[in-house]
Design a protein around this motif. Structure first.
Motif, PDB file in Angstrom:
ATOM      1  N   GLN A 271      27.745  26.305  -6.973  1.00 55.63           N
ATOM      2  CA  GLN A 271      26.725  25.304  -6.667  1.00 55.63           C
ATOM      3  C   GLN A 271      26.939  24.683  -5.292  1.00 55.63           C
ATOM      4  OE1 GLN A 271      27.050  22.881 -10.213  1.00 55.63           O
ATOM      5  NE2 GLN A 271      25.310  23.932 -11.149  1.00 55.63           N
ATOM      6  N   ALA A 272      28.193  24.375  -4.942  1.00 56.61           N
ATOM      7  CA  ALA A 272      28.471  23.807  -3.619  1.00 56.61           C
ATOM      8  C   ALA A 272      28.200  24.834  -2.523  1.00 56.61           C
ATOM      9  CB  ALA A 272      29.920  23.321  -3.547  1.00 56.61           C
ATOM     10  N   SER A 273      28.569  26.071  -2.756  1.00 49.97           N
ATOM     11  CA  SER A 273      28.311  27.120  -1.762  1.00 49.97           C
ATOM     12  C   SER A 273      26.815  27.296  -1.548  1.00 49.97           C
ATOM     13  CB  SER A 273      28.941  28.436  -2.200  1.00 49.97           C
ATOM     14  OG  SER A 273      30.350  28.339  -2.221  1.00 49.97           O
ATOM     15  N   TRP A 274      26.038  27.232  -2.630  1.00 54.01           N
ATOM     16  CA  TRP A 274      24.582  27.348  -2.515  1.00 54.01           C
ATOM     17  C   TRP A 274      24.039  26.210  -1.664  1.00 54.01           C
ATOM     18  CZ3 TRP A 274      20.291  30.056  -2.721  1.00 54.01           C
ATOM     19  CH2 TRP A 274      19.066  29.394  -2.837  1.00 54.01           C
ATOM     20  N   ARG A 275      24.423  24.987  -2.002  1.00 53.40           N
ATOM     21  CA  ARG A 275      23.861  23.813  -1.307  1.00 53.40           C
ATOM     22  C   ARG A 275      24.243  23.769   0.165  1.00 53.40           C
ATOM     23  NH1 ARG A 275      25.653  21.308  -5.887  1.00 53.40           N
ATOM     24  NH2 ARG A 275      27.402  20.423  -4.768  1.00 53.40           N
ATOM     25  N   THR A 276      25.506  24.029   0.469  1.00 51.40           N
ATOM     26  CA  THR A 276      25.987  23.808   1.842  1.00 51.40           C
ATOM     27  C   THR A 276      25.880  25.018   2.755  1.00 51.40           C
ATOM     28  OG1 THR A 276      28.262  24.369   1.255  1.00 51.40           O
ATOM     29  CG2 THR A 276      27.616  22.048   1.054  1.00 51.40           C
ATOM     30  N   THR A 277      25.976  26.207   2.206  1.00 53.72           N
ATOM     31  CA  THR A 277      26.041  27.393   3.052  1.00 53.72           C
ATOM     32  C   THR A 277      24.848  28.319   2.871  1.00 53.72           C
ATOM     33  OG1 THR A 277      28.459  27.311   2.894  1.00 53.72           O
ATOM     34  CG2 THR A 277      27.497  29.350   3.713  1.00 53.72           C
ATOM     35  N   VAL A 278      24.480  28.609   1.652  1.00 57.00           N
ATOM     36  CA  VAL A 278      23.464  29.630   1.398  1.00 57.00           C
ATOM     37  C   VAL A 278      22.038  29.086   1.546  1.00 57.00           C
ATOM     38  CG1 VAL A 278      22.570  31.274  -0.296  1.00 57.00           C
ATOM     39  CG2 VAL A 278      25.040  30.909  -0.099  1.00 57.00           C
TER      40      VAL A 278
ATOM     41  N   GLY B  21      31.973  45.517   2.596  1.00 50.21           N
ATOM     42  CA  GLY B  21      32.528  45.399   1.255  1.00 50.21           C
ATOM     43  C   GLY B  21      31.958  44.147   0.622  1.00 50.21           C
ATOM     44  N   LEU B  22      32.540  43.715  -0.452  1.00 55.05           N
ATOM     45  CA  LEU B  22      32.088  42.495  -1.125  1.00 55.05           C
ATOM     46  C   LEU B  22      33.026  41.342  -0.795  1.00 55.05           C
ATOM     47  CD1 LEU B  22      31.165  43.936  -4.635  1.00 55.05           C
ATOM     48  CD2 LEU B  22      29.627  43.361  -2.743  1.00 55.05           C
ATOM     49  N   ARG B  23      32.429  40.178  -0.555  1.00 53.26           N
ATOM     50  CA  ARG B  23      33.192  38.972  -0.275  1.00 53.26           C
ATOM     51  C   ARG B  23      32.779  37.907  -1.277  1.00 53.26           C
ATOM     52  NH1 ARG B  23      35.735  39.075   4.635  1.00 53.26           N
ATOM     53  NH2 ARG B  23      35.782  36.792   4.755  1.00 53.26           N
ATOM     54  N   GLU B  24      33.747  37.092  -1.703  1.00 53.19           N
ATOM     55  CA  GLU B  24      33.485  36.000  -2.642  1.00 53.19           C
ATOM     56  C   GLU B  24      33.477  34.672  -1.890  1.00 53.19           C
ATOM     57  OE1 GLU B  24      35.556  36.107  -6.509  1.00 53.19           O
ATOM     58  OE2 GLU B  24      36.502  37.938  -5.737  1.00 53.19           O
ATOM     59  N   PHE B  25      32.540  33.797  -2.261  1.00 56.11           N
ATOM     60  CA  PHE B  25      32.524  32.461  -1.667  1.00 56.11           C
ATOM     61  C   PHE B  25      33.727  31.685  -2.191  1.00 56.11           C
ATOM     62  CE2 PHE B  25      28.373  33.801  -0.605  1.00 56.11           C
ATOM     63  CZ  PHE B  25      28.021  33.077   0.524  1.00 56.11           C
ATOM     64  N   THR B  26      34.345  30.898  -1.321  1.00 56.71           N
ATOM     65  CA  THR B  26      35.589  30.214  -1.674  1.00 56.71           C
ATOM     66  C   THR B  26      35.355  28.906  -2.418  1.00 56.71           C
ATOM     67  OG1 THR B  26      35.629  29.219   0.534  1.00 56.71           O
ATOM     68  CG2 THR B  26      36.902  31.239   0.207  1.00 56.71           C
ATOM     69  N   GLY B  27      34.184  28.308  -2.313  1.00 53.57           N
ATOM     70  CA  GLY B  27      33.887  27.076  -3.036  1.00 53.57           C
ATOM     71  C   GLY B  27      33.198  27.379  -4.353  1.00 53.57           C
ATOM     72  N   SER B  28      32.851  26.327  -5.070  1.00 52.73           N
ATOM     73  CA  SER B  28      32.101  26.521  -6.308  1.00 52.73           C
ATOM     74  C   SER B  28      30.746  27.138  -5.966  1.00 52.73           C
ATOM     75  CB  SER B  28      31.903  25.194  -7.039  1.00 52.73           C
ATOM     76  OG  SER B  28      30.920  24.417  -6.389  1.00 52.73           O
TER      77      SER B  28
ATOM     78  N   ARG C 232      33.450  30.992   5.059  1.00 54.29           N
ATOM     79  CA  ARG C 232      33.239  30.434   3.721  1.00 54.29           C
ATOM     80  C   ARG C 232      33.447  31.458   2.608  1.00 54.29           C
ATOM     81  NH1 ARG C 232      29.812  25.728   4.634  1.00 54.29           N
ATOM     82  NH2 ARG C 232      30.818  24.764   6.407  1.00 54.29           N
ATOM     83  N   THR C 233      33.854  32.677   2.973  1.00 52.93           N
ATOM     84  CA  THR C 233      34.079  33.733   1.992  1.00 52.93           C
ATOM     85  C   THR C 233      35.414  34.403   2.255  1.00 52.93           C
ATOM     86  OG1 THR C 233      32.956  35.402   3.355  1.00 52.93           O
ATOM     87  CG2 THR C 233      31.605  34.227   1.731  1.00 52.93           C
ATOM     88  N   MET C 234      35.847  35.193   1.276  1.00 54.41           N
ATOM     89  CA  MET C 234      37.066  35.997   1.447  1.00 54.41           C
ATOM     90  C   MET C 234      36.820  37.354   0.786  1.00 54.41           C
ATOM     91  SD  MET C 234      39.603  34.215  -1.258  1.00 54.41           S
ATOM     92  CE  MET C 234      39.270  34.265  -2.998  1.00 54.41           C
TER      93      MET C 234
END
Length: 126
Positions: free
Chosen positions: A79-86, A70-77, A12-14
């Motif tokens: 709010q969506a990343s928070w709800r579904t993954t985090v 290193g640092l990775r960015e979530f690929t979704g929005s 879910r990140t890159m």
């Protein structure tokens, strides 16, 4: 279970091309954006889930970064990343991991002098 969570987070990140972390022993760690904006950690510790949700309502475009080789960015929005993954793996308000495996995500607010902010997530093991 730990491998499953790590695999989920990696899927879910890159790797971030916008942000880089730099240790700074004199002034504390910094995250520097590609445009030169410098972010430093705000507050005294991790954010409770309700505080993260309020932050995401107030700043829906805030970047979510994961510390992982290193640092990775979530690929979704955010709010969506928070709800579904985090959120399902986020530390509870009582300071406990949400599952018996002892793993959880903890979020920290980082901000720049120009008012920009980001949420840095770390995977912790209790």
């Amino acid at each position: 279970m730990a491998a499953d969570l790590v695999n989920l987070l990696m899927s879910r990140t890159m790797p971030s091309t916008t942000y880089r972390g730099f240790p700074n022993k004199l002034h504390g760690d910094e995250i520097v954006a590609s445009d030169g904006t410098v972010f430093t950690e705000q507050g005294d510790g991790w954010m409770e889930p309700a505080d993260v949700e309020r932050l995401l309502r107030e700043r829906p475009q805030i970047p979510l970064l994961l510390v992982a080789n290193g640092l990775r960015e979530f690929t979704g929005s955010s709010q969506a990343s928070w709800r579904t993954t985090v959120k399902p793996h986020y530390i509870t308000p009582e300071g406990l991991p949400p599952t018996e495996d002892g793993l959880c995500l903890m979020g920290y607010l980082w901000a720049a002098s120009n008012g920009e902010a980001l949420l840095l997530l770390e995977l912790e093991c209790f």
